[in-house]
Structure formats: C-alpha cells, structure tokens
Design an enzyme around this catalytic site. Sequence first.
Site, short mmCIF file in Angstrom:
data_model
loop_
_atom_site.label_atom_id
_atom_site.label_comp_id
_atom_site.label_asym_id
_atom_site.label_seq_id
_atom_site.Cartn_x
_atom_site.Cartn_y
_atom_site.Cartn_z
N GLU A 511 1.16 -0.98 -0.21
CA GLU A 511 -0.13 0.09 0.27
C GLU A 511 0.34 1.24 -0.19
O GLU A 511 0.47 2.26 -0.90
CB GLU A 511 -0.84 -0.19 1.80
CG GLU A 511 -1.69 0.86 1.57
CD GLU A 511 -3.43 1.37 0.14
OE1 GLU A 511 -2.82 0.32 -0.82
OE2 GLU A 511 -3.89 2.23 0.36
N THR A 622 -11.13 8.48 -13.34
CA THR A 622 -10.30 8.02 -12.48
C THR A 622 -10.32 6.56 -11.64
O THR A 622 -9.58 5.84 -11.20
CB THR A 622 -9.78 8.60 -11.10
OG1 THR A 622 -8.92 8.50 -10.19
CG2 THR A 622 -11.43 8.42 -10.03
C1 DMJ Z 1 -9.74 3.31 -7.09
O1 DMJ Z 1 -11.95 3.61 -6.52
C2 DMJ Z 1 -10.16 4.78 -7.90
O2 DMJ Z 1 -9.04 5.11 -8.76
C3 DMJ Z 1 -9.87 5.92 -7.43
O3 DMJ Z 1 -9.15 7.83 -8.07
C4 DMJ Z 1 -8.53 5.28 -5.98
N1 DMJ Z 1 -8.79 4.33 -5.44
C5 DMJ Z 1 -9.26 3.29 -6.15
C6 DMJ Z 1 -8.43 2.22 -6.61
O4 DMJ Z 1 -7.27 1.93 -5.95
#
Ligand code: DMJ
Length: 648
Positions: A511, A622
């Site tokens: 992580e 994202t």
């Molecule tokens: C997802 O929900 C999206 O990429 C978000 O921007 C960041 N975290 C998670 C994946 O790790």
Amino acid sequence: MVFRKLPGVSASGMGLRLSQKFVFLLFLSGLVTLCFGALFFLPDSVRLKRIFLSKTESQPVTVGSENDVREHLKKGAKDPEHLRGITSAKGETSTKLKALSRKPSVTNEAKTDKKDAGGEALEDMTLSRSKTESASKDEKVTSSSNQGANTDTSFDYNKFKKCLLKPPLGIEHGKPSDPQTLQRREKVKEMMKFAWDNYKSFAWGKNELRPLTRNGHIGNMFGGLRGASIVDSLDTLYIMGLMDEYNDAKEWVETSLDLNSNGEASLFEVNIRYVGGLLSAYYLTGEEMFKRKVMVLGEKLLPAFNTPTGIPRGVINLGSGTSWSWGWASAGSSILAEFGTLHLEFVHLSELSNNGIYTEKVMNIRKLLNKIEKPHGLYPNFLSPVSGNWVQHHVSIGGLGDSFYEYLIKSYLMSDKTDEEAKTMYYSALEAIEANLVQKSPGGLTYMAEWRGGILDHKMGHLACFSGGMVVIGADDGAPEKRQHYLDLAAEITHTCHESYSRSATKLGPEAFRFDGGVEATATRLSDRYYILRPEVIESYMYMWRLTHDPKYREWGWEAVEALEQHCRVEAGFSGIRDVYAQTVSHDNMQQSFFLSETLKYLYLLFSDDDLLPLEDWVFNTEAHPLPVVRKSCLQGEGGTHDKTTSE
Ligand code: DMJ
C-alpha cells in the site's frame, strides 16, 4: 422609588433564594437544549426540522483531526490517508470513520448498524421490484426534485457517435494479432468472468463480494445505493464482449438500482463509481435508461455544493441533501482529491442534460483553486468549504491529493484540448511537484515524496503510482522541449512502482513504500504491507504501453496477472492480501469493485490493440470509466468526423 432589601428575600423579590433561582434556570436551559438537540434526530422529512435547521446546518460539522483517525486506526483498522477505495478491505475503517464524522458518536454507531440492517431488507425489496415500477419511480423523483437541474433528454446520441474520430471498439474489439498477447488477453477475460460469476452467485445486488465467506458486503460509502460492483462492471463486461453478463448487469440497473436512497454517501465515491459507470455505459451503448438513471443521480449530488464557497463537503445524504465534512478531516475541511475529482463527470452531466449547472459547480471550484495562494505552487490536501482557505499544508500525489492532478490534465484532453485554464493549472502544478516532491533515491529510483509544511516524508503510496500514466498522457501537450523529459519522468516513476512489486515475495506491491531507513521501494511498517487489488501500477503500464509500445510494459502486466492468480485468486473470487512480503498469504476477504472496473479493464486494454477505446476519443475517469472527448464544434454543427471505412 427605592427598593429596600427585605431580610431573607432575594433581590428578585419573587421569594426565591439565589441558589434556587440558579437551579431553576439551569433546569430551564437544560430543557431548551434538549428540545433543540432532539431536532437533529428527527427524520429529515419532519417539517419542524426543516423550519429550524437549514440543509447544510442540519448535520453539524464535527471538527476532527487526522490524529483522531490515526488513533482510531491504530486499534485495528487501516490507513486513512486516502479516500480512494476504502470501502471494503477498509469497510471496517469506513464505518468507524463515519461514526467519527458526526456526533454524538454512540448514537451514530447505533444508527449505522440500524441502517445496514435496514439496507438488507430494502435490498430484498428492490430485487423483487418490477421493471415498470422502478422506471416510473425514478421519473417521479426527477420531476418532484427537479429544483436546479432539468433533464432535457434531447441529447443526440447518433450525432455524438459521428463526432468520434474512430469506432469505440475498434475494428475487431481490439483483438491483437500476436497469439501470445491474444492468449494473455483471454486469460484476463476469464479472470473477469470468474470474478463476476462469483459476485453474481454470492453477492448479487450487494456492493462487493466477500469471496472467502461467500457473501456480500454493503459498507456505507454509497449512501444506501447498492450494486456498486454491477455499475462499476458494466463497461468492462461490454468491452470484453461478455454480453450475457453485461445484459444481466443492465437489467439489474434498470429494474433494481434504487436511486431513492436516503443514506449518507461519499460524494466522491458515488461520483466516480456510479455517475462515472452509468455515463460510460450510456456513451458506449446508447441505452437511454442509463442516461435517465445518471441524470436522476447527478441531481441528487447538487446540494453538496451549498456551502459559503461552493466547495462541496465530503458527505451527503442522498435523500435530504444535507451535507457535512468527514469528522476526521481537519477543522471541517473538504479534501482536494474529493472535490477536485468531479470535473469530468459533471461536464458530461451538463452535456447530457443541456443544463449548465453541473459545469458551473465544478468551474466554481476551479476558480477558487486557481485564485488561492499556493505554498510553493503546491496544492495542500485540506481546504475549508467555509472560508476557502487551506487548512493544513500536507501535499501528496497519493491519497487525499492524487486524482485532483489527474483531472486537470484529463479535463484538458476531454475538452478536445480547448480548456486552456486546466492545461495551465496542470503544467504549473507538475512544475511545483517536480521542484518540491520528486526525488531520486541513492539506488537511482525516482519517486514522489509527500510534503508536510516543507518537510519531506520519503514515502510513496500505491495510489501515487497512477502518476506514471498521468505524466505520459500529458507529455505531448506541454512545452515541446519538455516532451522527452515528461516521457522519461513517466517511465522512471512506472519503473519505481514496478520495483515495489518485484521486491516483494508475492510480486504484488504494498500500500505504501519508503525510501529511508536503508530501504528503497519497500514497505517498512506492517500497516503498509497490504494489497487490496488496486489498479494504479497496472494503469500506468497500460498508458506507458499505449504511448511508447515498449514491450516491457506488457511483460510487467503479465507478471501482475500471474501474481494475482497465484495469491489473490481463491475458490470464490479474488481477494486482497494482508502482507505482500509473506510467503504464505492471508486474504482480506474482499473483492473490491474497482478490481472489476479498473484493474482487469486496464489489463485487458494492455493486451489489446490501441483501437479499443482509442485515446484520441476517450478519457478514463479515475475509476477507469471511459468518457468521450467533447467536440463542441462538431456536436453543435453538422457532425461527422467518423471514418466511415472502419466498422464497429
Ligand atoms: C479507485 O476507487 C479509484 O482509482 C480512486 O481514484 C482511487 N482508489 C481506487 C483504487 O485504488
């Protein structure tokens, strides 16, 4: 007239002693406080409550601190330093964070439990609801709550398709000609089907699958919305050609995705997963139902912006529209990665509804961020939605900051390269990041450190590994003389993130990894060693492959597939693991929805030809949901840039 004090009688002349009067007043004020306090616990629909408490006031902002959370997390939950994907492996955490976000905590813990239990019952009801009932219900919501956003459905889908430069699915769904790559792609498709089938068997309609205990997880990030894995998977299933599965998913959305939830949701998570997922599904398939759903949902998010600055708070009740800040966010602040990750989806909500309100909301955020003074040109992670000032000087390209930067360059690309403001903001931010955060380790690894009021923390989160992809997609649009520099920087970051994988026993990355205390690209703390099926490293491989065609990125992607198969695949799905350095892994019992929407999609694209969702036409949000480039002049004119010689 002169009042003379009589012996034994208080000055009030009412026959009460001072102490008696004090007790009486104390009782009276206690009663008033009790009555007023009780208003907070009335359902939002009760008129009395609406009269006395305005929307944003009705959920008081609790001033918390990062330390509150850290203290709390020490007792068993995980890292709070990001909001991205804390729903499942971190489900426990989010319940606790949630409780911390409001007061009084005891009452709220109880409320959360009750809500979850109620949620199960509600879910059973939604599963049995008929198609017509569900559709008409959504339409009713639209007209009755249609205060700020109209839902003009005249968007011309055919014209939109004509304005794309290329067919979305390429000539043959991006089928690679080389047999080994094709075989690898088939493997990824099989993984998706396996993950999906198990979700369907054991967790259908719930948000995520718990693959070890073979049941569903609901969590409380989505405000009572259900089926996060379904909405997150729609486009992945569609592009992989898993049509039976896609059709099941579509039918569930149509008949059972109940948007009339009254729960408390993360604005950010609902936006990136549900709004993003539904928008992509609509643009890829042209199914009007997805558009209807997303318009209803989009409108429910608008009240979060009713703050003195227009910077939305992090949590919103989807039923009442009340909003508040996360209790653990310093001094009631909003989080950069949350309010800075709305732009792409909101621009599309305006496109589809022909109502500028969504774009106005996100442009207002942009305006404030552009204007405000930035320490060394950097954007701190916490901002007050009341004063519009930074609350702390913690800067990070990982959790709490990450996707804000991603959305700057993607806003520019999605605007058909017309949004000059986003472009300028992105390249200046990148310059500040390079000047202040980018570091080189003694062993020659480039990484992005975190910044705490001028002091560097030599740590890089898995989440920050998306930045290799971000830098490479922007390489062509900065100053021409910097193109090669950006390509090199993107390659170096991606290499470092790959190192964080290859230095572990499982070949999966932790992580967070550090560059101090004698280590490089390695987690030192036990609490940083877990891997929850995150996509960011693979995401960067995919973009690096598309833009350089260096075969090593496909090889690295394949290493990840093998590691996922070996360590994360269990009998009933895929699970995160608790320690990437352990020879014998321990599973966290959670198949995150972003594994289906992002990790597997990016792997599939990595092993596909570039004409599957070509980057000239599509920008990924994202959560990896593809959104089309908005070609205003084409959409408003005759339309038609599509090369008709290619088929779909
Ligand atoms: C997802 O929900 C999206 O990429 C978000 O921007 C960041 N975290 C998670 C994946 O790790």
